[in-house]
Enzyme design. Structure first.
Site, PDB file in Angstrom:
ATOM      1  N   CYS A 115       0.753  -1.290   0.135  1.00  0.00           N
ATOM      2  CA  CYS A 115       0.030   0.024   0.109  1.00  0.00           C
ATOM      3  C   CYS A 115       0.891   1.197   0.180  1.00  0.00           C
ATOM      4  O   CYS A 115       0.281   2.101  -0.462  1.00  0.00           O
ATOM      5  CB  CYS A 115      -1.004  -0.044   1.052  1.00  0.00           C
ATOM      6  SG  CYS A 115      -2.107  -1.267   1.212  1.00  0.00           S
ATOM      7  N   HIS A 251      -3.284   7.489   1.773  1.00  0.00           N
ATOM      8  CA  HIS A 251      -3.730   6.224   1.513  1.00  0.00           C
ATOM      9  C   HIS A 251      -5.220   6.068   1.971  1.00  0.00           C
ATOM     10  O   HIS A 251      -5.489   6.123   2.948  1.00  0.00           O
ATOM     11  CB  HIS A 251      -2.851   5.310   1.753  1.00  0.00           C
ATOM     12  CG  HIS A 251      -3.030   3.779   1.733  1.00  0.00           C
ATOM     13  ND1 HIS A 251      -3.606   2.954   0.532  1.00  0.00           N
ATOM     14  CD2 HIS A 251      -3.229   2.833   2.556  1.00  0.00           C
ATOM     15  CE1 HIS A 251      -4.022   2.068   0.737  1.00  0.00           C
ATOM     16  NE2 HIS A 251      -3.747   1.705   1.886  1.00  0.00           N
ATOM     17  N   ASN A 281      -9.949   0.008  -0.603  1.00  0.00           N
ATOM     18  CA  ASN A 281      -8.782   0.280  -0.352  1.00  0.00           C
ATOM     19  C   ASN A 281      -8.028  -0.577  -1.592  1.00  0.00           C
ATOM     20  O   ASN A 281      -8.154  -1.749  -1.826  1.00  0.00           O
ATOM     21  CB  ASN A 281      -8.324  -0.714   0.911  1.00  0.00           C
ATOM     22  CG  ASN A 281      -6.795  -0.509   1.045  1.00  0.00           C
ATOM     23  OD1 ASN A 281      -5.810  -0.009   0.381  1.00  0.00           O
ATOM     24  ND2 ASN A 281      -6.031  -1.208   2.243  1.00  0.00           N
TER      25      ASN A 281
END
Length: 324
Positions: A115, A251, A281
């Protein structure tokens, strides 16, 4: 003193056509739309179609960024793709994007930091420009995390989605001050002792096919602390402070992490670009996706100070400060 800066000159994104609302999980999992929203802030996400791979998403985002910048592919010198879900073990997704775009010069490579991948890729692209190795670099975050989900694990499979975002950096002259447009500072970190908090339990060298595993509560605790710290460090390197920030583009993992980090930075949520409700996500794709959406919404404008930060498996985390 004159210095080279890597300036953002174009952004774009791509999302697969299939939209998966939270309610779709209710038939197969012990979960509800309300539970997912309360836990994560996610309302829906996009899943890639059969035969639609990460490189396809990346190439579409790249085309959008080129159009936004008013450039042709031959104007690029390099492509850097951040992904944990490349089409093949090798070659890199970046070289596949290069071929898909018809770019037969320059160079292309992947960066894998889960990520945090886009932060790592952006930092590498910035370094290439500062070193004089490239004048224009396409930086892409692209993922098909739907391909590594355990669909019986309600704690993870409802959180992730597929997508891609891209931006183009161009070398331009600056004054060497925080008033310059472009990347002003970067900060990268990792600590491998936390591997078991977020990982895929399979891989090439073990000759297994794995699924994403996550200790959500532990990741949450690390995320808020480490994201606020890396953003503060990057701001300090740029000679800036929290009050100088126009937009945080974090993020997009979980609305509670986003809110907790903003609170630690002393920023109201109306200065944070949030897209997690619509995309879930998307790992390395989430920041460039959010940057593109933020610009399209009219939130991010030229001259704005933007802080991006992310944390992912490794654990790996970092931040970039730039003036749009």
């Amino acid at each position: 003193m004159s210095t080279t800066r890597a300036v953002v000159i174009g952004v774009g994104h791509y999302l697969p056509e299939r939209v998966v609302e939270n309610a779709e999980f209710e038939d197969s999992l012990d979960t509800t739309d309300e539970w997912i929203r309360a836990r994560s802030g996610i309302e829906r996400r996009h899943f890639a179609a059969d035969g639609q791979n990460t490189s396809h998403l990346a190439a579409n985002a790249a085309r959008a960024a080129l159009a936004d910048a008013g450039l042709e592919v031959n104007d690029l010198d390099a492509i850097v793709v951040a992904t944990s879900t490349a089409d093949l073990t090798f070659p890199s997704a970046a070289t596949m994007v290069q071929a898909e775009l018809g770019m037969m010069h320059g160079f292309a490579f992947d960066v894998q930091a889960v990520c945090a991948g886009f932060i790592y890729a952006l930092t590498n692209a910035n370094a290439l420009i500062l070193a004089g190795s490239a004048k224009r670099v396409m930086v892409i975050g692209a993922e098909t995390f739907s391909r590594i989900m355990d669909w019986t694990d309600r704690s993870t499979c409802v959180l992730f989605g597929d997508g891609a975002g891209a931006l183009i950096l161009e070398a331009r002259e600056g004054t060497g001050t925080a008033n310059d447009r472009g990347v002003l500072s970067t900060d990268l970190n990792s600590d491998g002792q936390f591997k078991d908090l977020l990982f895929v339990d399979g891989g090439v060298s073990t000759q297994t096919t794995g699924y994403l595993r996550m200790q959500g509560n532990a990741v949450f605790r690390h995320a808020v602390e480490k994201l606020a710290a890396t953003a503060t460090t990057a701001l300090g390197k740029a000679g800036l402070a929290s009050e100088d920030i126009d937009w945080v583009v974090p993020h997009q993992a979980n609305i509670r992490i986003i809110q907790g980090t903003a609170k630690k930075l002393g920023l109201p949520m109306d200065r944070v670009v949030v897209t997690v409700q619509d995309h879930g996500n998307t790992s390395a794709a989430s920041i460039p996706l959010a940057l593109s959406v933020g610009k399209a919404r009219g939130q991010i404008k030229e001259g704005d100070v933007v802080v991006t930060e992310a944390i992912g498996g490794g654990l790996a985390w970092g931040a970039v400060v730039l003036r749009w």
